[in-house]
Structure formats: C-alpha cells, structure tokens
Design a protein around this motif. Sequence first.
Motif, mmCIF file in Angstrom:
data_model
loop_
_atom_site.group_PDB
_atom_site.id
_atom_site.type_symbol
_atom_site.label_atom_id
_atom_site.label_comp_id
_atom_site.label_asym_id
_atom_site.label_seq_id
_atom_site.Cartn_x
_atom_site.Cartn_y
_atom_site.Cartn_z
ATOM 1 N N MET A 1 0.847 -1.191 0.000
ATOM 2 C CA MET A 1 0.000 0.000 0.000
ATOM 3 C C MET A 1 0.883 1.242 0.000
ATOM 4 O O MET A 1 1.868 1.309 0.725
ATOM 5 N N VAL A 2 0.527 2.203 -0.834
ATOM 6 C CA VAL A 2 1.327 3.424 -0.907
ATOM 7 C C VAL A 2 1.103 4.294 0.330
ATOM 8 O O VAL A 2 0.042 4.269 0.946
ATOM 9 N N ARG A 3 2.142 5.041 0.639
ATOM 10 C CA ARG A 3 2.110 5.975 1.764
ATOM 11 C C ARG A 3 2.125 7.393 1.219
ATOM 12 O O ARG A 3 3.004 7.744 0.426
ATOM 13 N N ILE A 4 1.160 8.193 1.670
ATOM 14 C CA ILE A 4 1.014 9.565 1.197
ATOM 15 C C ILE A 4 1.115 10.520 2.378
ATOM 16 O O ILE A 4 0.402 10.354 3.378
ATOM 17 N N ALA A 5 1.986 11.513 2.263
ATOM 18 C CA ALA A 5 2.107 12.553 3.286
ATOM 19 C C ALA A 5 1.269 13.750 2.886
ATOM 20 O O ALA A 5 1.295 14.177 1.732
ATOM 21 N N ILE A 6 0.529 14.259 3.818
ATOM 22 C CA ILE A 6 -0.158 15.538 3.642
ATOM 23 C C ILE A 6 0.752 16.560 4.300
ATOM 24 O O ILE A 6 0.922 16.558 5.520
ATOM 25 N N VAL A 7 1.409 17.373 3.489
ATOM 26 C CA VAL A 7 2.456 18.282 3.968
ATOM 27 C C VAL A 7 1.875 19.674 4.159
ATOM 28 O O VAL A 7 1.479 20.329 3.196
ATOM 29 N N LEU A 8 1.834 20.105 5.403
ATOM 30 C CA LEU A 8 1.375 21.448 5.745
ATOM 31 C C LEU A 8 2.565 22.395 5.633
ATOM 32 O O LEU A 8 3.548 22.261 6.364
ATOM 33 N N GLY A 9 2.476 23.343 4.692
ATOM 34 C CA GLY A 9 3.620 24.165 4.345
ATOM 35 C C GLY A 9 3.737 25.512 5.019
ATOM 36 O O GLY A 9 4.751 26.163 4.874
ATOM 37 N N SER A 10 2.745 25.966 5.743
ATOM 38 C CA SER A 10 2.837 27.267 6.401
ATOM 39 C C SER A 10 3.247 27.076 7.855
ATOM 40 O O SER A 10 2.802 26.149 8.521
ATOM 41 N N THR A 11 4.095 27.973 8.332
ATOM 42 C CA THR A 11 4.501 27.940 9.742
ATOM 43 C C THR A 11 4.064 29.209 10.475
ATOM 44 O O THR A 11 4.396 29.390 11.639
ATOM 45 N N ARG A 12 3.327 30.048 9.808
ATOM 46 C CA ARG A 12 2.903 31.339 10.354
ATOM 47 C C ARG A 12 2.011 31.134 11.584
ATOM 48 O O ARG A 12 1.112 30.294 11.565
ATOM 49 N N PRO A 13 2.220 31.898 12.668
ATOM 50 C CA PRO A 13 1.311 31.813 13.818
ATOM 51 C C PRO A 13 -0.121 32.150 13.388
ATOM 52 O O PRO A 13 -0.340 33.071 12.602
ATOM 53 N N GLY A 14 -1.082 31.376 13.852
ATOM 54 C CA GLY A 14 -2.476 31.592 13.495
ATOM 55 C C GLY A 14 -2.811 31.185 12.074
ATOM 56 O O GLY A 14 -3.840 31.565 11.534
ATOM 57 N N ARG A 15 -1.974 30.394 11.460
ATOM 58 C CA ARG A 15 -2.104 30.005 10.056
ATOM 59 C C ARG A 15 -3.434 29.329 9.737
ATOM 60 O O ARG A 15 -3.910 28.467 10.468
ATOM 61 N N ALA A 16 -4.012 29.694 8.618
ATOM 62 C CA ALA A 16 -5.246 29.062 8.128
ATOM 63 C C ALA A 16 -4.960 27.645 7.650
ATOM 64 O O ALA A 16 -5.844 26.793 7.651
ATOM 65 N N GLY B 1 -0.683 27.855 1.411
ATOM 66 C CA GLY B 1 -1.280 29.163 1.227
ATOM 67 C C GLY B 1 -0.555 29.854 0.089
ATOM 68 O O GLY B 1 0.411 29.315 -0.476
ATOM 69 N N GLU B 2 -1.029 31.028 -0.257
ATOM 70 C CA GLU B 2 -0.366 31.837 -1.269
ATOM 71 C C GLU B 2 0.123 33.103 -0.588
ATOM 72 O O GLU B 2 -0.670 33.872 -0.061
ATOM 73 N N TYR B 3 1.429 33.282 -0.572
ATOM 74 C CA TYR B 3 2.031 34.451 0.042
ATOM 75 C C TYR B 3 2.650 35.294 -1.065
ATOM 76 O O TYR B 3 3.584 34.836 -1.747
ATOM 77 N N ASN B 4 2.146 36.483 -1.282
ATOM 78 C CA ASN B 4 2.695 37.388 -2.295
ATOM 79 C C ASN B 4 2.791 36.728 -3.671
ATOM 80 O O ASN B 4 3.815 36.780 -4.336
ATOM 81 N N HIS B 5 1.700 36.077 -4.057
ATOM 82 C CA HIS B 5 1.580 35.412 -5.361
ATOM 83 C C HIS B 5 2.522 34.227 -5.509
ATOM 84 O O HIS B 5 2.844 33.828 -6.639
ATOM 85 N N SER B 6 2.959 33.621 -4.406
ATOM 86 C CA SER B 6 3.886 32.498 -4.516
ATOM 87 C C SER B 6 3.779 31.562 -3.326
ATOM 88 O O SER B 6 2.832 31.615 -2.551
ATOM 89 N N VAL B 7 4.785 30.732 -3.193
ATOM 90 C CA VAL B 7 4.878 29.688 -2.180
ATOM 91 C C VAL B 7 5.316 30.290 -0.845
ATOM 92 O O VAL B 7 6.200 31.147 -0.821
ATOM 93 N N PRO B 8 4.731 29.837 0.267
ATOM 94 C CA PRO B 8 5.244 30.284 1.568
ATOM 95 C C PRO B 8 6.740 29.956 1.683
ATOM 96 O O PRO B 8 7.175 28.869 1.288
ATOM 97 N N GLY B 9 7.498 30.886 2.223
ATOM 98 C CA GLY B 9 8.942 30.691 2.351
ATOM 99 C C GLY B 9 9.320 29.426 3.099
ATOM 100 O O GLY B 9 10.279 28.738 2.728
ATOM 101 N N ALA B 10 8.579 29.089 4.145
ATOM 102 C CA ALA B 10 8.904 27.893 4.929
ATOM 103 C C ALA B 10 8.762 26.621 4.093
ATOM 104 O O ALA B 10 9.571 25.697 4.218
#
Length: 190
Positions: free
Chosen positions: A1-16, A83-92
């Motif tokens: 069975m394949v393993r899939i990670a759901i990767v949360l990319g924002s580290t901002r406090p209070g992040r949506a 999320g979209e930060y300044n039309h791009s990928v979150p830095g983290a």
Amino acid sequence: MVRIAIVLGSTRPGRAGKAVADWVYEQATKRSDAQFELVDVADFGLPLLDEPRPPSRGQYRNEHTKAWAEVIGSFDGYVFVTGEYNHSVPGALKNAVDYLYAEWTNKAVGFVSYGSAGGTRAVEHLRQIAGELQMADVRAQVALPLATEFEKYTTFTPSPRAVQGLGPVFDQVIAWAGALKTLRPVKEDG
C-alpha cells in the motif's frame, strides 16, 4: 500500500493552513487505498537552508536535515497544503522542499491551496519546482478562495464542492505514487 504525506507548508502563527490540512487528513483517513500521515513543516524547525552541499548529493550534515529527509523519504507521494504568500509559495515550504532532492524524486504530488485567489499562483510555482525535482504533479487540485471557503475570511468552512474536489486529488496521487514506485530503488532492511 502506498504511503502519502499531507504536507502542511505554512509555519505562520495563526495560520489558516492548519485547519485546511486537518480537513484534508480527515478526508484522507476515510479511504482504504493508501496510508496517510500529516507532516507539518513547523514541527521540524528547519532554519534557512544551512547545508553546505547541494541536496542532489545526499550528503546531509545537520541532524535537522537528516530527520526531515528520513520522514519525507518514507513516503510514495504527497499532497501539499499551501497558502499563497505574495503570489507564490510560503517561504517555509520552499525552504523545506529545497533541503532535499532524492527523497522527492520519482514521487507523485498533488495540491490543496488557499488564498485570495484560491492559492493558485502558489501552486503554479510549486508545479515548476516539482518538475525540477522529478516529481509527477497531478492535474487535479483543490483551490480554496478565502471569500467562499472561509467564514469572514478566517474560519475554514469547506463547501461541498471543495469536499468533492478532494477525491480526484487523492485518486490521482495514489495512482501515480503506485506507478512511480517501480522507478525507485528497492530499499533493503538492515
């Protein structure tokens, strides 16, 4: 069975993104065709890329890099929640991706994004990054506009359309992750 990670990319406090990633994971656990795990970039405390050698060499010196590589390398595919930060990928998220190379290669990736325009511009950039890492990005994606998927622009309240859109993302990531498994070297235990 394949393993899939759901990767949360924002580290901002209070992040949506936390509510979105939790929702994606909750939906994923209703399936029986893959194993899913939530991986939060914030849990790894990765400083701004501090490895002296390019990640394509796989010669990691720092313990935080080795820990990140071990976790990411254990999966067959990924669903990035961004999320979209300044039309791009979150830095983290960009930083976390840049730490590694072989751990991403020949694996599938899908996207769930959020932002004023649903996070689509961040995904456009992530697709280019995925291509450079030899990842197979799937066509299906879920884009969550703040105006329609977040009550008062803050509280995540996924619509039935968002729920319905998630199924094809999982279907495609799982199918491609299984197919690409044959391209990766078999790891020997011991």
